[in-house]
Design a protein around this motif. Sequence first.
Motif, mmCIF file in Angstrom:
data_model
loop_
_atom_site.group_PDB
_atom_site.id
_atom_site.type_symbol
_atom_site.label_atom_id
_atom_site.label_comp_id
_atom_site.label_asym_id
_atom_site.label_seq_id
_atom_site.Cartn_x
_atom_site.Cartn_y
_atom_site.Cartn_z
ATOM 1 N N GLU A 360 17.292 50.037 -77.063
ATOM 2 C CA GLU A 360 17.229 48.735 -77.732
ATOM 3 C C GLU A 360 16.111 47.844 -77.187
ATOM 4 O O GLU A 360 15.574 47.008 -77.917
ATOM 5 C CB GLU A 360 18.574 48.022 -77.610
ATOM 6 C CG GLU A 360 19.018 47.772 -76.177
ATOM 7 C CD GLU A 360 20.362 47.061 -76.090
ATOM 8 O OE1 GLU A 360 20.814 46.790 -74.971
ATOM 9 O OE2 GLU A 360 20.934 46.778 -77.155
ATOM 10 N N LYS A 361 15.726 48.042 -75.900
ATOM 11 C CA LYS A 361 14.663 47.231 -75.317
ATOM 12 C C LYS A 361 13.305 47.918 -75.353
ATOM 13 O O LYS A 361 12.298 47.299 -74.994
ATOM 14 C CB LYS A 361 15.008 46.870 -73.868
ATOM 15 C CG LYS A 361 16.236 45.971 -73.730
ATOM 16 C CD LYS A 361 16.491 45.640 -72.263
ATOM 17 C CE LYS A 361 17.714 44.750 -72.096
ATOM 18 N NZ LYS A 361 17.982 44.444 -70.660
ATOM 19 N N LEU A 362 13.287 49.179 -75.751
ATOM 20 C CA LEU A 362 12.031 49.935 -75.747
ATOM 21 C C LEU A 362 11.612 50.404 -77.130
ATOM 22 O O LEU A 362 10.630 51.127 -77.267
ATOM 23 C CB LEU A 362 12.156 51.146 -74.807
ATOM 24 C CG LEU A 362 12.371 50.825 -73.322
ATOM 25 C CD1 LEU A 362 12.606 52.103 -72.529
ATOM 26 C CD2 LEU A 362 11.176 50.055 -72.761
ATOM 27 N N GLY A 363 12.354 49.998 -78.139
ATOM 28 C CA GLY A 363 11.927 50.283 -79.500
ATOM 29 C C GLY A 363 12.418 51.617 -80.032
ATOM 30 O O GLY A 363 13.323 52.249 -79.479
ATOM 31 N N PHE A 468 11.269 52.376 -68.639
ATOM 32 C CA PHE A 468 12.517 51.922 -68.018
ATOM 33 C C PHE A 468 12.252 51.034 -66.810
ATOM 34 O O PHE A 468 13.067 50.167 -66.493
ATOM 35 C CB PHE A 468 13.390 53.124 -67.667
ATOM 36 C CG PHE A 468 14.071 53.719 -68.871
ATOM 37 C CD1 PHE A 468 15.106 53.043 -69.481
ATOM 38 C CD2 PHE A 468 13.647 54.923 -69.412
ATOM 39 C CE1 PHE A 468 15.731 53.563 -70.612
ATOM 40 C CE2 PHE A 468 14.253 55.455 -70.537
ATOM 41 C CZ PHE A 468 15.303 54.776 -71.145
ATOM 42 N N TRP A 469 11.118 51.237 -66.134
ATOM 43 C CA TRP A 469 10.767 50.312 -65.048
ATOM 44 C C TRP A 469 10.466 48.919 -65.603
ATOM 45 O O TRP A 469 10.780 47.918 -64.980
ATOM 46 C CB TRP A 469 9.568 50.853 -64.269
ATOM 47 C CG TRP A 469 9.885 51.098 -62.833
ATOM 48 C CD1 TRP A 469 9.478 50.360 -61.766
ATOM 49 C CD2 TRP A 469 10.693 52.149 -62.299
ATOM 50 N NE1 TRP A 469 9.999 50.895 -60.593
ATOM 51 C CE2 TRP A 469 10.746 51.991 -60.890
ATOM 52 C CE3 TRP A 469 11.396 53.214 -62.869
ATOM 53 C CZ2 TRP A 469 11.441 52.855 -60.066
ATOM 54 C CZ3 TRP A 469 12.091 54.072 -62.045
ATOM 55 C CH2 TRP A 469 12.108 53.888 -60.659
ATOM 56 N N SER A 470 9.886 48.880 -66.783
ATOM 57 C CA SER A 470 9.507 47.587 -67.362
ATOM 58 C C SER A 470 10.718 46.744 -67.753
ATOM 59 O O SER A 470 10.626 45.527 -67.852
ATOM 60 C CB SER A 470 8.613 47.800 -68.593
ATOM 61 O OG SER A 470 9.355 48.341 -69.673
ATOM 62 N N ILE A 471 11.870 47.400 -67.968
ATOM 63 C CA ILE A 471 13.086 46.648 -68.325
ATOM 64 C C ILE A 471 14.102 46.680 -67.178
ATOM 65 O O ILE A 471 15.284 46.379 -67.382
ATOM 66 C CB ILE A 471 13.718 47.199 -69.622
ATOM 67 C CG1 ILE A 471 14.100 48.676 -69.472
ATOM 68 C CG2 ILE A 471 12.778 47.000 -70.806
ATOM 69 C CD1 ILE A 471 14.892 49.237 -70.658
ATOM 70 N N ASP A 472 13.616 47.052 -65.981
ATOM 71 C CA ASP A 472 14.459 47.066 -64.776
ATOM 72 C C ASP A 472 15.690 47.954 -64.906
ATOM 73 O O ASP A 472 16.762 47.637 -64.393
ATOM 74 C CB ASP A 472 14.897 45.641 -64.401
ATOM 75 C CG ASP A 472 13.742 44.837 -63.819
ATOM 76 O OD1 ASP A 472 12.934 45.418 -63.078
ATOM 77 O OD2 ASP A 472 13.649 43.639 -64.134
#
Length: 696
Positions: A360-363, A468-472
């Motif tokens: 959902e946070k990565l498209g 996944f690092w970009s959304i912690d």
Amino acid sequence: MPDLLLELRSEEIPARMQRRAAEDLKKLVTDALVERGFLYEGAKAFATPRRLALHIAGLPARGEAVREERRGPRVGAPDAAVQGFLKSAGLASLDQATTVTDPKKGEFYLAVIERAGRETLDVLAEILPGIIKSFPWPKSMRWGAASAQPGSLRWVRPLQSIVATFGPETETPEVVPFSVDGIAAGTVTSGHRFLAPSPFEVRRFDDYVQALERADVILDADRRKDIILHDAKDLAFARGLDLVEDEGLLEEVAGLVERPVVLMGSFEERFLEIPAEAIRATIRANQKCFVLRKSGSEELAPAFVLVSNLVASDGGAAITAGNERVVRARLSDARFFWETDKATKLEDRLPKLDTIVFHEKLGTQGERVARIAVLAKEIAPLVGADPALAERAARLAKADLVTEMVGEFPELQGLMGRKYAALQDEHPSVAAAIEEHYKPVGPSDRVPTDPVSLTVALADKLDTLAGFWSIDEKPTGSKDPFALRRAALGVIRAVIERSLRLSLASLLNGRFASESAERTADLLAFFADRLKVYLRDQGARHDLIDAVFALPGQDDLLLVVRRVEALGAFLSTDDGKNLLAGYKRAANILRIEEKKDGHAYDAAPDAALAASGQPEEQALAEALAAARQEASAAIAAEDFSGAMRALSHLRAPVDAFFETVTVNADDPALRRNRLLLLNALRAATREVADFSRIEG
């Protein structure tokens, strides 16, 4: 010595849970016994579809007596302290305690507590109910009228009976006296659900195993596996075929039957037009059956092996016919999927990826594919791949996720994409990359060799990690729901095993929407931790990896590994060991003096002042200048062994310096210059690694 027999018989236990449950039962019971001082000679647990069993051999009949001395408060202490002591020691009054004199602390009370050894039978009756009621099933259920009561028994499936006996071989064992939710422990069990359902009595483990055999139950899962494998191979050989072995399926099937009976079925030749992997997946997933090959060939035969839990009066004809009907129907579905999928090109499926959410946070998957394609084109020249082919492979890599075949059998993703790509005349490297970009999946999986496959595999994993690092969403403890540790290890293995020169920082920078430098540094630290695990498995020291990674700009994993190898080889020599000792001595002196003086000694030493001092002082100054220049040049040329050789020349002058020169001289200028010499030694070693991170 006495033995314990414990059996927990229930409705069918899922095959995937059996082996773990047996080990859990053994650990829980033996740990509880050992905690109470009851040691044993051996223990083994067993599982079948309808029972967990445990045999513990060599338990004592009674625990040892315990004598404990418990020190109390001083004589004359407040009444509250005395009463607390009496209560904890189980004494009625101070008359039951003794008084002891300590030369330093004076008189104090002492309680001598003696407890007789407990009967093992009583201890078992105490611990077993709690273990059963709190058993760690991944999933469990309650049943019957008792299920409405709080704290009622939960078990994987309804528990039907408990056998629990304890005693020596030469006597009739006793029943362990306990019950759980109305199920009392006893000596009665039953055999195979259909072949021998009548109850029978058992007393000790040897009798129990033999009685189960007579009742068509083979207790040992490994023995059931051996029977299935041996009979399947024999049956295949008799038909001129070879069994396609499958350890995972064998383990599962052995957990589905208590009395394995191996049979062979067949299907029509026309189904062999379907890719072999799809046939195997269909038969395996739907019917838990093994596929067969034509003898001496990789080509599948139109036959399969099934394992029944029944000895049928017709020799298994009806069971085989029923399985053949189901297999035929499933293969018809697979054939339909195959024909349907072939009609649509992979490229035409790409728009559908935009409708599937990756995270959902990565498209969507479509957005992810676009990112991977850009990254693959960037990586391709570094790996020796054609950028256009790499970009094409990346764009098609996930297209088979929306095919009918992969929708039915997700384990075929990649493989079916390769087959569809080959049918549609894609470049062979593109087709190969569609399958191989997932590799390596695990430590035993191979790393791709084709440059295009290698490129897309790296792009896929790096995009996953950066995303996944970009959304912690990082791994925490034992939790790693997105398999990020596996992705990082895949990158590490690809780089090292294929000798790739990549700057991870350059590839990762710009992949983060914010705090790019911080996130990149954090992800590189994660790679360092994974590299430690990988190299430790190869026999390398973790502290050497720390020492190399502590230097700035260490994002080329291949060079890190080579530097670690050279450092390890150097430190295994006498020169390396002695130089490390000299470094640590210098670092300790500097740390103490810098703290005392309130400033660092980080300037260059005065060569003229060193020359005016002792000969060993001048010799060290000259050796440091030469070694640092030589080591720096070797590092620039990526000659790490040469850099270590340059440092090895420092051993003799460092040893001589510490033997003859007093660092803290009375002359302040001389003292300062000698401390600067020690700093120069520290700086020279940092050309190759941070020696402060090295143990020893």
